[in-house]
Design a protein around this motif. Structure first.
Motif, PDB file in Angstrom:
ATOM      1  N   LEU A  87       0.903  -1.274   0.042  1.00  0.00           N
ATOM      2  CA  LEU A  87       0.109  -0.066   0.005  1.00  0.00           C
ATOM      3  C   LEU A  87       0.835   1.224   0.010  1.00  0.00           C
ATOM      4  O   LEU A  87       2.002   1.482   0.590  1.00  0.00           O
ATOM      5  CB  LEU A  87      -0.914   0.082   1.205  1.00  0.00           C
ATOM      6  N   HIS A  88       0.711   2.307  -0.571  1.00  0.00           N
ATOM      7  CA  HIS A  88       1.301   3.533  -0.812  1.00  0.00           C
ATOM      8  C   HIS A  88       1.644   4.098   0.489  1.00  0.00           C
ATOM      9  O   HIS A  88       0.732   4.238   1.350  1.00  0.00           O
ATOM     10  CB  HIS A  88       0.546   4.658  -1.419  1.00  0.00           C
ATOM     11  N   GLY A  89       2.898   4.159   0.910  1.00  0.00           N
ATOM     12  CA  GLY A  89       3.284   4.914   1.927  1.00  0.00           C
ATOM     13  C   GLY A  89       3.446   3.832   3.271  1.00  0.00           C
ATOM     14  O   GLY A  89       3.734   4.339   4.406  1.00  0.00           O
ATOM     15  N   GLN A  90       3.406   2.452   3.006  1.00  0.00           N
ATOM     16  CA  GLN A  90       3.378   1.488   3.997  1.00  0.00           C
ATOM     17  C   GLN A  90       4.177   0.491   3.737  1.00  0.00           C
ATOM     18  O   GLN A  90       4.623   0.238   2.498  1.00  0.00           O
ATOM     19  CB  GLN A  90       1.753   0.831   4.135  1.00  0.00           C
ATOM     20  N   GLU A  91       4.833  -0.261   4.866  1.00  0.00           N
ATOM     21  CA  GLU A  91       5.820  -1.249   4.617  1.00  0.00           C
ATOM     22  C   GLU A  91       4.847  -2.557   3.986  1.00  0.00           C
ATOM     23  O   GLU A  91       3.803  -2.679   4.182  1.00  0.00           O
ATOM     24  CB  GLU A  91       6.150  -1.812   6.045  1.00  0.00           C
ATOM     25  N   PRO A  92       5.611  -3.316   3.232  1.00  0.00           N
ATOM     26  CA  PRO A  92       4.782  -4.628   2.444  1.00  0.00           C
ATOM     27  C   PRO A  92       4.443  -5.365   3.648  1.00  0.00           C
ATOM     28  O   PRO A  92       4.906  -5.678   4.883  1.00  0.00           O
ATOM     29  CB  PRO A  92       6.034  -4.968   1.465  1.00  0.00           C
ATOM     30  N   LEU A  93       3.255  -6.048   3.132  1.00  0.00           N
ATOM     31  CA  LEU A  93       2.685  -6.998   4.125  1.00  0.00           C
ATOM     32  C   LEU A  93       2.711  -8.317   3.625  1.00  0.00           C
ATOM     33  O   LEU A  93       1.911  -8.675   2.400  1.00  0.00           O
ATOM     34  CB  LEU A  93       1.324  -6.585   4.782  1.00  0.00           C
ATOM     35  N   GLU A  94       3.033  -9.365   4.369  1.00  0.00           N
ATOM     36  CA  GLU A  94       2.762 -10.854   3.532  1.00  0.00           C
ATOM     37  C   GLU A  94       1.305 -11.119   4.375  1.00  0.00           C
ATOM     38  O   GLU A  94       1.188 -11.203   5.242  1.00  0.00           O
ATOM     39  CB  GLU A  94       3.808 -11.701   4.406  1.00  0.00           C
TER      40      GLU A  94
END
Length: 242
Positions: free
Chosen positions: A71-78
């Motif tokens: 998501l824009h501006g967020q850390e990647p999430l598995e």
């Protein structure tokens, strides 16, 4: 989650290590395998890009593939992890050839690889494959719902134990190649929260952590420290083969 295809009975043809393919009747299994190549895939290999078409689908035998949402501006999430109980590219069953997330090898894999056209042909030619893939998609939906609830309601330490159990199920040894940063991405928390939870497990003698390696020392106590979602995942997976 572990493979649930069961032990081989005397006289039963040798299985291949992926639960979906191994669950097929012998003739159909051989037909599907004829369309596959067995490949070794290195850690960090990107198997699909969000929004891009699948050129190949993968049935892991060992190791794991992570699906990662950004998501824009967020850390990647598995959001999902795929091991020998599943496959990458299951949406082809829905006649959709587009990856919704980034797919990355997070533990070195041995996998059965099939082209997208080969998969479409196999689904038409082998009705047992279509049935098990439909069940698998149902389980994926159950898991996504379960994971959302787990993320919201359960403590980081319990969720870390669940993640370690699932990684251990997919490993051939007690030593797991997992950094705190990777675990933070799996759990959707800051790295510091993972460090605190991992230190607690280490002090209790359940794991040992050193330089990106986590060794499971006491599997039973690790299961006791996990939230109930681990066993729920096992129950969900078993529905594919019931």
């Amino acid at each position: 989650m572990p493979s649930l295809s069961g032990e081989r009975s005397p006289g039963e043809p040798l299985k291949n290590g992926n639960s979906l393919i191994d669950s097929l009747p012998d003739r159909q299994r051989k037909g599907v395998l004829a369309l596959c190549d067995r490949v070794d895939i290195a850690l960090g290999t990107v198997l699909c890009e969000a929004g891009e078409r699948f050129r190949h689908v993968y049935f892991p035998i060992s190791g794991s593939v992570s699906l990662i949402q950004t998501l824009h501006g967020q850390e990647p999430l598995e959001t999902e992890s795929i091991g020998s109980e599943g496959m990458l590219g299951a949406v082809l069953v829905l006649d959709i050839n587009r990856a919704s997330k980034l797919g990355v090898v997070q533990a070195p894999c041995i996998a059965l690889r099939m082209t997208d056209t080969g998969m479409r042909a196999a689904l038409k030619s082998h009705p047992a494959l279509l049935r098990v893939m439909q069940r698998y998609l149902y389980v994926v939906l159950l898991e996504l719902s379960q994971n959302a609830c787990c993320l919201h309601f359960h403590e980081v330490g319990n969720r870390l134990s669940k993640a370690l159990l699932q990684a251990h199920d997919r490993s051939t040894t007690d030593q797991l190649s997992l950094t705190h940063q990777r675990l933070a991405g799996m759990l959707g928390v800051q790295r510091g929260a993972v460090t605190i939870a991992a230190i607690k497990l280490q002090r209790e003698g359940i794991i040992r952590y050193s330089r990106g390696k986590i060794t499971v020392l006491d599997r039973k106590r690790l299961e006791s420290s996990s939230c109930g979602c681990y066993n729920e995942s096992l129950n969900n997976c078993s529905t594919m083969f019931s």
